[in-house]
Design a protein around this motif. Structure first.
Motif, PDB file in Angstrom:
ATOM      1  N   UNK A  85       4.740 -11.162  -4.853  1.00  0.00           N
ATOM      2  CA  UNK A  85       4.091 -10.771  -6.012  1.00  0.00           C
ATOM      3  C   UNK A  85       3.045  -9.753  -5.947  1.00  0.00           C
ATOM      4  N   UNK A  86       2.488  -9.619  -4.502  1.00  0.00           N
ATOM      5  CA  UNK A  86       1.542  -8.716  -4.506  1.00  0.00           C
ATOM      6  C   UNK A  86       1.234  -8.516  -3.062  1.00  0.00           C
ATOM      7  N   UNK A  87       0.842  -7.364  -2.787  1.00  0.00           N
ATOM      8  CA  UNK A  87       0.137  -6.717  -1.400  1.00  0.00           C
ATOM      9  C   UNK A  87      -1.052  -6.757  -1.184  1.00  0.00           C
ATOM     10  N   UNK A  88      -1.862  -7.445  -0.293  1.00  0.00           N
ATOM     11  CA  UNK A  88      -3.211  -7.089   0.121  1.00  0.00           C
ATOM     12  C   UNK A  88      -3.109  -6.309   1.743  1.00  0.00           C
ATOM     13  N   UNK A  89      -4.151  -5.356   1.651  1.00  0.00           N
ATOM     14  CA  UNK A  89      -4.303  -4.194   2.709  1.00  0.00           C
ATOM     15  C   UNK A  89      -5.445  -4.586   3.304  1.00  0.00           C
ATOM     16  N   UNK A  90      -5.327  -4.487   4.714  1.00  0.00           N
ATOM     17  CA  UNK A  90      -6.594  -4.361   5.278  1.00  0.00           C
ATOM     18  C   UNK A  90      -7.417  -2.992   5.248  1.00  0.00           C
ATOM     19  N   UNK A  91      -8.725  -2.769   5.633  1.00  0.00           N
ATOM     20  CA  UNK A  91      -9.432  -1.593   5.214  1.00  0.00           C
ATOM     21  C   UNK A  91      -8.638  -0.462   6.104  1.00  0.00           C
ATOM     22  N   UNK A  92      -7.982  -0.562   7.267  1.00  0.00           N
ATOM     23  CA  UNK A  92      -7.382   0.318   8.034  1.00  0.00           C
ATOM     24  C   UNK A  92      -6.001   0.740   7.681  1.00  0.00           C
ATOM     25  N   UNK A  93      -5.187  -0.112   6.686  1.00  0.00           N
ATOM     26  CA  UNK A  93      -3.929   0.475   6.085  1.00  0.00           C
ATOM     27  C   UNK A  93      -3.842   1.842   5.826  1.00  0.00           C
ATOM     28  N   UNK A  94      -2.550   2.342   5.712  1.00  0.00           N
ATOM     29  CA  UNK A  94      -2.452   3.848   5.432  1.00  0.00           C
ATOM     30  C   UNK A  94      -2.467   3.465   3.813  1.00  0.00           C
ATOM     31  N   UNK A  95      -2.372   4.775   2.993  1.00  0.00           N
ATOM     32  CA  UNK A  95      -2.582   4.779   1.612  1.00  0.00           C
ATOM     33  C   UNK A  95      -0.986   4.443   1.016  1.00  0.00           C
ATOM     34  N   UNK A  96      -1.017   3.452   0.191  1.00  0.00           N
ATOM     35  CA  UNK A  96       0.650   3.255  -0.489  1.00  0.00           C
ATOM     36  C   UNK A  96       0.832   4.471  -1.452  1.00  0.00           C
ATOM     37  N   UNK A  97      -0.267   5.134  -1.768  1.00  0.00           N
ATOM     38  CA  UNK A  97       0.109   6.195  -2.728  1.00  0.00           C
ATOM     39  C   UNK A  97       0.072   7.548  -2.239  1.00  0.00           C
ATOM     40  N   UNK A  98       0.047   7.684  -0.749  1.00  0.00           N
ATOM     41  CA  UNK A  98       0.365   8.719  -0.164  1.00  0.00           C
ATOM     42  C   UNK A  98       1.668   9.399  -0.286  1.00  0.00           C
ATOM     43  N   UNK A  99       2.130  10.710  -0.667  1.00  0.00           N
ATOM     44  CA  UNK A  99       3.497  11.348  -0.739  1.00  0.00           C
ATOM     45  C   UNK A  99       4.521  10.599  -0.044  1.00  0.00           C
TER      46      UNK A  99
END
Length: 272
Positions: A146-160
């Motif tokens: 249903x959803x994803x939570x990211x820690x502060x140091x995770x990569x950007x999901x919207x990076x190309x």
């Protein structure tokens, strides 16, 4: 109808959104700061638009103009027609898919907002490889998370690269970024979730025996490639679970492990 503009100068300032796309560090800093991301390829551009992201501009080689004609006709943004050699000079690589779009980012929701309507959540800690992020989102979408939570140091999901690997699945799975790690995991527990840490540790319970699909609300914690979850994340979990391995293999790539674990968490659950 969008304006179709032919450009033959790689230094044209109207192409600024597309410069140096292969410079990962530059783009990681620049894109969030400027509120944009790059969608690459016809399918991904269409999925970004369907998800409600606004287009800033589009960059096309001539052979893609007909294929994207309906998008051109409806987009309230300029469309730049360039030859492949110029596109390569601007972006830094051969744009073999022939179509790029600069899209406007949307503000991320708070974690509590994402958790309010979720029952199955993936939580990624320090996953900083864009390919793994994209693959994890694609599996999350396909397998009914249903959803994803990211820690502060995770990569950007919207990076190309993330968007491309996910085939646009990053647009269909709600996600939020936790700001204080691992303290913000308390928000997940307070929302009624059982925190399950995925680890190859021998002390962990087999995910089959844990039967996470029977839990009312389950949050699956996954760590970065190689190191796995930190001791702080493991300590914050309610239980440790592992994927049974054969032939002496001790672990899987995080993206592969995520797909297996997502299936175990969601199996038998009705999906939309």
């Amino acid at each position: 109808m969008a304006e179709l503009i032919t450009i033959d100068d790689p230094a044209d300032p109207r192409l600024a959104d597309y410069t140096d796309l292969t410079d990962v560090e530059l783009r990681r800093r620049r894109e969030p700061a400027e509120g944009l991301f790059i969608a690459e390829g016809e399918k991904v551009i269409r999925r970004a638009l369907e998800a409600g992201y606004a287009m800033r501009s589009m960059l096309l080689s001539a052979k893609w103009i007909d294929a994207m004609r309906d998008v051109i006709d409806e987009a309230p943004a300029p469309v730049y027609a360039v030859d492949p050699a110029l596109a390569e000079r601007v972006t830094g690589y051969h744009v073999h898919r022939g179509a790029l779009a600069s899209m406007a980012r949307e503000p991320l929701p708070e974690a509590t907002e994402v958790l309010a309507t979720a029952r199955r959540v993936a939580i990624l800690e320090a996953v900083n490889d864009h390919t793994n992020i994209g693959a994890a989102f694609r599996s999350a979408a396909a397998l009914g998370m249903d959803a994803v939570l990211l820690s502060p140091d995770c990569a950007d999901p919207l990076y190309r690269r993330s968007v491309k690997v996910s085939m646009g699945a990053v647009f269909s799975v709600p996600y939020a970024r936790l700001t204080t790690w691992p303290r913000d995991l308390t928000q997940v527990r307070e929302a009624g979730f059982t925190l399950l840490a995925l680890t190859p540790d021998a002390k962990a319970t087999s995910i089959d025996e844990a039967a996470p699909h029977r839990l009312e609300r389950a949050a699956l914690l996954l760590g970065a490639e190689g190191n796995g979850l930190t001791r702080h994340a493991l300590a914050a979990a309610d239980a440790w679970v592992r994927i049974p391995m054969a032939h002496g293999v001790d672990s899987l790539n995080v993206a592969a492990a995520a797909a297996v674990a997502f299936y175990a968490v969601t199996t038998g659950r009705p999906t939309a």
